[in-house]
Design a protein around this motif. Sequence first.
Motif, PDB file in Angstrom:
ATOM      1  N   TYR A 240       0.188 -14.042  -4.232  1.00  0.00           N
ATOM      2  CA  TYR A 240      -0.747 -12.926  -4.041  1.00  0.00           C
ATOM      3  C   TYR A 240      -0.064 -11.769  -4.596  1.00  0.00           C
ATOM      4  O   TYR A 240       0.916 -11.325  -4.368  1.00  0.00           O
ATOM      5  N   ILE A 241      -0.624 -11.063  -5.682  1.00  0.00           N
ATOM      6  CA  ILE A 241      -0.282  -9.824  -6.449  1.00  0.00           C
ATOM      7  C   ILE A 241      -1.410  -8.753  -5.986  1.00  0.00           C
ATOM      8  O   ILE A 241      -2.327  -8.717  -5.920  1.00  0.00           O
ATOM      9  N   THR A 242      -0.559  -7.678  -5.720  1.00  0.00           N
ATOM     10  CA  THR A 242      -1.347  -6.613  -4.785  1.00  0.00           C
ATOM     11  C   THR A 242      -0.838  -5.184  -5.322  1.00  0.00           C
ATOM     12  O   THR A 242       0.530  -5.045  -5.537  1.00  0.00           O
ATOM     13  N   ALA A 243      -1.566  -4.257  -5.574  1.00  0.00           N
ATOM     14  CA  ALA A 243      -1.278  -2.976  -5.874  1.00  0.00           C
ATOM     15  C   ALA A 243      -2.373  -2.052  -5.156  1.00  0.00           C
ATOM     16  O   ALA A 243      -3.484  -2.165  -5.196  1.00  0.00           O
ATOM     17  N   THR A 244      -1.918  -1.091  -4.541  1.00  0.00           N
ATOM     18  CA  THR A 244      -2.733  -0.164  -4.026  1.00  0.00           C
ATOM     19  C   THR A 244      -2.124   1.568  -3.853  1.00  0.00           C
ATOM     20  O   THR A 244      -1.078   1.393  -3.861  1.00  0.00           O
ATOM     21  N   ASP A 245      -2.911   2.471  -4.101  1.00  0.00           N
ATOM     22  CA  ASP A 245      -2.442   3.698  -4.027  1.00  0.00           C
ATOM     23  C   ASP A 245      -3.139   4.363  -2.825  1.00  0.00           C
ATOM     24  O   ASP A 245      -2.870   5.735  -2.546  1.00  0.00           O
ATOM     25  N   GLY A 246      -3.676   3.730  -1.830  1.00  0.00           N
ATOM     26  CA  GLY A 246      -4.530   4.032  -0.511  1.00  0.00           C
ATOM     27  C   GLY A 246      -5.711   4.355  -0.599  1.00  0.00           C
ATOM     28  O   GLY A 246      -6.411   4.725   0.105  1.00  0.00           O
ATOM     29  N   TYR A 247      -6.204   4.554  -2.020  1.00  0.00           N
ATOM     30  CA  TYR A 247      -7.739   4.693  -2.212  1.00  0.00           C
ATOM     31  C   TYR A 247      -8.516   3.591  -2.809  1.00  0.00           C
ATOM     32  O   TYR A 247      -9.673   3.705  -2.654  1.00  0.00           O
ATOM     33  N   CYS A 248      -7.655   2.743  -3.517  1.00  0.00           N
ATOM     34  CA  CYS A 248      -8.064   1.415  -4.108  1.00  0.00           C
ATOM     35  C   CYS A 248      -7.234   0.526  -3.911  1.00  0.00           C
ATOM     36  O   CYS A 248      -5.929   0.861  -3.610  1.00  0.00           O
ATOM     37  N   LEU A 249      -7.750  -0.936  -4.180  1.00  0.00           N
ATOM     38  CA  LEU A 249      -6.472  -1.874  -3.791  1.00  0.00           C
ATOM     39  C   LEU A 249      -7.020  -2.926  -4.693  1.00  0.00           C
ATOM     40  O   LEU A 249      -8.492  -3.398  -4.786  1.00  0.00           O
ATOM     41  N   ALA A 250      -5.953  -3.742  -5.396  1.00  0.00           N
ATOM     42  CA  ALA A 250      -6.490  -4.569  -6.548  1.00  0.00           C
ATOM     43  C   ALA A 250      -5.462  -6.000  -5.877  1.00  0.00           C
ATOM     44  O   ALA A 250      -4.371  -5.592  -5.573  1.00  0.00           O
TER      45      ALA A 250
END
Length: 397
Positions: free
Chosen positions: A179-189
């Motif tokens: 599971y690969i995840t990235a987020t900045d608190g406003y969007c999530l991929a």
Amino acid sequence: MKFEIKSSNLLKILKKIIKITLSNTTYEELSCFLLEIENDKIVLTASNGNLSMKTELEKNDEYLKIIKTGSVLINAKIMHDIFNKLEDEWFLFELKINNLIISNFKNNNNNDFIFKLSTMTIEKFPKITFDKEIENKVSFKKTLLQNINDQIAFAINTNNNSKPALTGINFKFSNKKLYITATDGYCLAKKTIPYLEEIKVDNKEFNIPVYLLNEIDKITNDLNKNVNFYFENNLNLIIEIDNYLFQTRMIEGIYPNTDDIIKNILEKEKTIVEINNVKDFLNIIELSIILSKKDTSPMIQFLINTRTNDFKINCLSNNDNIGEVIEQFKKFNFIKNKNIDEQIKVVFNSKLIIHAIKSFYKCKTISLSISWPKNYTIIQSEEEIGLLQLVLPIGEK
């Protein structure tokens, strides 16, 4: 130290080494690479302090002949610039005292070259281990790195000093999937990828700086071999692609439980809108922000009426002098509507929603699951199983 090599074989490696060493601007020794001559191969190692690379070239009468073993630390840019200008021919390398002598001893034309290069003290170069523990190995297709760059990396806030873990890509190995995840608190991929083969590694999680993954992808863009991960320890990760090994340090910190966030949103009442032509949908959104190019953060508003089957896209700008654009989009249909409101108004940061839609560049259709009452929007596609984009609304207007 003494060996003979065809210049084209060395230049191929130097072109990759230079991409690492040029990013170092602090330590002189990191502008160099370590060249080690062994009985049956040569080993080249480079590092910029954050990313290290090692590769080997085995002895072969067609391009490499080893005469005497030894080691030397030499400036990478000088070596690259020299061999980038030369024809493909045999060159002799010989270490004499503190100088590396390079000559085209087998040259058959009229141009003879002899280079005398100063070397650095090898002890100044960092001692880097590239221990590959086979039991801690997991493999994926080379496209993994490109997918991260195209579909995941945009969601990172690289300036989040209060939460360092969010400045990287989160890798979680669980239930025979990555599971690969990235987020900045406003969007999530988020992207889910099954293992290529059965492995022992499971229930493992770590965070990698995204810029290091981008560097590795650029360095190896001409290679099509699988990507192998080796967990050296809790701090370092070894990445292997073909004959190249990379060592990168992980980011410390606990990553948020994004699975629960997504689950809670999916369980809410929602309206699902199917976009039947992603390319046209994206073009309309990008067209709507043309008048606000000077606006640092134009917003996009979706106006959806489930009763009249209407979908409008509106650009909201902070600059009253640029005008207004409202586009009507017709290539959609409602799959499911559980929203108690007949009219849905949701506003997004234009940059985030555009990036999220662009990640489905191979797809013709996508679905927008707009939850109620917060209007969190999850984007998915049956043509790109495993990819999920979550975009939080700015508000309603």
